[in-house]
Design a protein around this motif. Structure first.
Motif, mmCIF file in Angstrom:
data_model
loop_
_atom_site.group_PDB
_atom_site.id
_atom_site.type_symbol
_atom_site.label_atom_id
_atom_site.label_comp_id
_atom_site.label_asym_id
_atom_site.label_seq_id
_atom_site.Cartn_x
_atom_site.Cartn_y
_atom_site.Cartn_z
ATOM 1 N N PHE A 87 14.666 60.914 -7.256
ATOM 2 C CA PHE A 87 13.228 61.180 -7.269
ATOM 3 C C PHE A 87 12.419 59.965 -6.836
ATOM 4 N N ILE A 88 11.512 60.169 -5.896
ATOM 5 C CA ILE A 88 10.562 59.134 -5.510
ATOM 6 C C ILE A 88 9.368 59.199 -6.454
ATOM 7 N N VAL A 89 9.095 58.085 -7.107
ATOM 8 C CA VAL A 89 7.940 58.012 -8.013
ATOM 9 C C VAL A 89 6.986 56.913 -7.561
ATOM 10 N N ASN A 90 7.555 55.792 -7.094
ATOM 11 C CA ASN A 90 6.784 54.679 -6.531
ATOM 12 C C ASN A 90 5.970 53.915 -7.560
ATOM 13 N N VAL A 91 6.299 54.054 -8.833
ATOM 14 C CA VAL A 91 5.732 53.221 -9.890
ATOM 15 C C VAL A 91 6.894 52.760 -10.767
ATOM 16 N N SER A 92 6.860 51.508 -11.172
ATOM 17 C CA SER A 92 8.005 50.901 -11.837
ATOM 18 C C SER A 92 7.899 50.934 -13.359
ATOM 19 N N PHE A 93 8.904 51.513 -13.998
ATOM 20 C CA PHE A 93 9.000 51.477 -15.461
ATOM 21 C C PHE A 93 9.227 50.039 -15.930
ATOM 22 N N SER A 94 9.890 49.233 -15.106
ATOM 23 C CA SER A 94 10.077 47.814 -15.430
ATOM 24 C C SER A 94 8.738 47.104 -15.587
ATOM 25 N N ARG A 95 7.803 47.425 -14.702
ATOM 26 C CA ARG A 95 6.483 46.802 -14.788
ATOM 27 C C ARG A 95 5.685 47.345 -15.985
ATOM 28 N N LEU A 96 5.898 48.600 -16.321
ATOM 29 C CA LEU A 96 5.245 49.167 -17.502
ATOM 30 C C LEU A 96 5.682 48.412 -18.756
ATOM 31 N N ILE A 97 6.962 48.075 -18.840
ATOM 32 C CA ILE A 97 7.473 47.329 -19.991
ATOM 33 C C ILE A 97 6.799 45.971 -20.115
ATOM 34 N N GLU A 98 6.491 45.353 -18.971
ATOM 35 C CA GLU A 98 5.822 44.055 -18.999
ATOM 36 C C GLU A 98 4.447 44.151 -19.651
ATOM 37 N N GLN A 99 3.788 45.303 -19.522
ATOM 38 C CA GLN A 99 2.470 45.502 -20.123
ATOM 39 C C GLN A 99 2.546 46.104 -21.516
ATOM 40 N N LYS A 100 3.503 47.009 -21.701
ATOM 41 C CA LYS A 100 3.676 47.692 -22.989
ATOM 42 C C LYS A 100 5.129 47.497 -23.418
ATOM 43 N N LYS A 156 1.963 59.100 -24.212
ATOM 44 C CA LYS A 156 1.481 59.890 -23.068
ATOM 45 C C LYS A 156 0.360 59.160 -22.324
ATOM 46 N N LYS A 157 -0.580 58.597 -23.077
ATOM 47 C CA LYS A 157 -1.703 57.904 -22.454
ATOM 48 C C LYS A 157 -1.229 56.661 -21.702
ATOM 49 N N ASP A 158 -0.319 55.908 -22.298
ATOM 50 C CA ASP A 158 0.162 54.687 -21.645
ATOM 51 C C ASP A 158 0.898 55.010 -20.348
ATOM 52 N N ILE A 159 1.709 56.054 -20.354
ATOM 53 C CA ILE A 159 2.425 56.444 -19.128
ATOM 54 C C ILE A 159 1.457 56.995 -18.089
ATOM 55 N N ASP A 160 0.582 57.888 -18.498
ATOM 56 C CA ASP A 160 -0.369 58.495 -17.558
ATOM 57 C C ASP A 160 -1.296 57.459 -16.947
ATOM 58 N N ASP A 161 -1.783 56.526 -17.767
ATOM 59 C CA ASP A 161 -2.704 55.505 -17.275
ATOM 60 C C ASP A 161 -2.009 54.560 -16.295
ATOM 61 N N PHE A 162 -0.757 54.198 -16.602
ATOM 62 C CA PHE A 162 -0.055 53.234 -15.758
ATOM 63 C C PHE A 162 0.470 53.876 -14.480
ATOM 64 N N PHE A 163 1.048 55.060 -14.588
ATOM 65 C CA PHE A 163 1.647 55.722 -13.432
ATOM 66 C C PHE A 163 0.616 56.426 -12.555
ATOM 67 N N GLY A 164 -0.456 56.909 -13.151
ATOM 68 C CA GLY A 164 -1.379 57.767 -12.423
ATOM 69 C C GLY A 164 -0.899 59.205 -12.488
ATOM 70 N N GLN A 165 -1.794 60.143 -12.271
ATOM 71 C CA GLN A 165 -1.497 61.552 -12.504
ATOM 72 C C GLN A 165 -0.297 62.063 -11.712
ATOM 73 N N SER A 166 -0.290 61.873 -10.390
ATOM 74 C CA SER A 166 0.779 62.445 -9.566
ATOM 75 C C SER A 166 2.118 61.756 -9.814
ATOM 76 N N ASN A 167 2.106 60.424 -9.943
ATOM 77 C CA ASN A 167 3.341 59.698 -10.179
ATOM 78 C C ASN A 167 3.893 59.943 -11.577
ATOM 79 N N ALA A 168 2.998 60.114 -12.559
ATOM 80 C CA ALA A 168 3.449 60.440 -13.914
ATOM 81 C C ALA A 168 4.143 61.802 -13.912
ATOM 82 N N LYS A 169 3.593 62.732 -13.161
ATOM 83 C CA LYS A 169 4.202 64.063 -13.053
ATOM 84 C C LYS A 169 5.597 63.972 -12.446
ATOM 85 N N ALA A 170 5.742 63.152 -11.393
ATOM 86 C CA ALA A 170 7.043 62.986 -10.748
ATOM 87 C C ALA A 170 8.032 62.296 -11.679
#
Length: 247
Positions: A87-100, A156-170
């Motif tokens: 799956f192409i998502v184009n947002v990094s969970f690794s970077r999310l961990i750095e913030q949260k 949910k809010k942390d993922i949605d805010d960081f990934f954005g709507q379309s990327n969070a869905k993917a």
């Protein structure tokens, strides 16, 4: 073409069976029956099998003290594409961990996944300057993360805010796929790409995501002569026998 971040459904057992427990001392052979048997058992087509063998031959050349994520981790994510969809998502969970930082609790480090760690350096995070694997979410944490996403407003809010709507869905789609297929999920970059197509000589639009494995960095043909390559292969056989052992 633009390099993007992708997520690869693969179980810990498959990491071992498809890659890590392969006898690396035999991979340089022209015909590797172990890889062929593994591929046929998973109903892999002939073209994917050729790419699988090519990728594994490249993996044999990796030094035992290399950074695991940008070598073997990357190759594991690469071969996953030959077995099932990613799956192409184009947002990094690794970077999310750095913030949260609490999201790290959903991941599992390579040191706990592998039967023996060798002399590798493990980052357990996506690199930004080279193609690599990133975090790994094991099956039980895939299930837990989905449950929390659907039942915990903060998650949910942390993922949605960081990934954005379309990327969070993917991303959630990739988690659901992993859950349905009883696998974990491996993050990577530099494997899948979005191709640009030009319409009417002026208007540029993004085409559907397509695999471009053969053009990925690190998978190019070795320009060395056959004699030099054979000498190198013999040296690598001894090296990887020590690191991985024979199965």
């Amino acid at each position: 073409m633009k390099t993007v971040i992708s997520y690869h459904p693969i179980s810990e057992k498959e990491i071992h069976n498809w890659y890590y427990n392969m006898d690396f001392s035999l991979i340089s052979d022209d015909v590797n029956y172990s890889m062929i048997k593994t591929a046929r058992a998973e109903k892999m087509d002939d073209e994917s099998l050729k790419k699988y063998i090519k990728t594994m031959k490249q993996a044999v050349k990796t030094d035992s003290n290399a950074v695991f994520d940008s070598t073997h981790g990357f190759f594991i994510a690469t071969i996953q594409n030959y077995f099932r969809q990613s799956f192409i998502v184009n947002v990094s969970f690794s970077r999310l961990i750095e913030q949260k930082e609490y999201f790290k609790e959903y991941t599992k480090p390579w040191e706990e996944i592998l039967e023996k760690a060798g002399d590798f350096t493990f980052l357990n995070s996506l690199t930004t300057d080279t193609p690599s694997s990133g975090i790994y979410i094991p099956l039980e944490k895939v299930v837990e993360l989905l449950k929390d996403y659907n039942g915990n407003l903060i998650v949910k809010k942390d993922i949605d805010d960081f990934f954005g709507q379309s990327n969070a869905k993917a991303f959630i789609e990739s988690l659901n796929y992993a859950k349905e297929n009883n696998t974990g999920l491996l993050e990577a970059n530099g494997i899948l790409k979005l191709e640009l197509s030009i319409e009417n000589d002026k208007n540029e639009t993004l085409s559907k995501p397509t695999k471009a494995i053969d053009e990925s960095q690190g998978l190019k043909d070795d320009p060395k002569s056959e004699v030099a390559a054979e000498k190198e292969n013999k040296e690598k056989k001894s090296l990887f026998s020590r690191v991985f052992g024979s199965k």
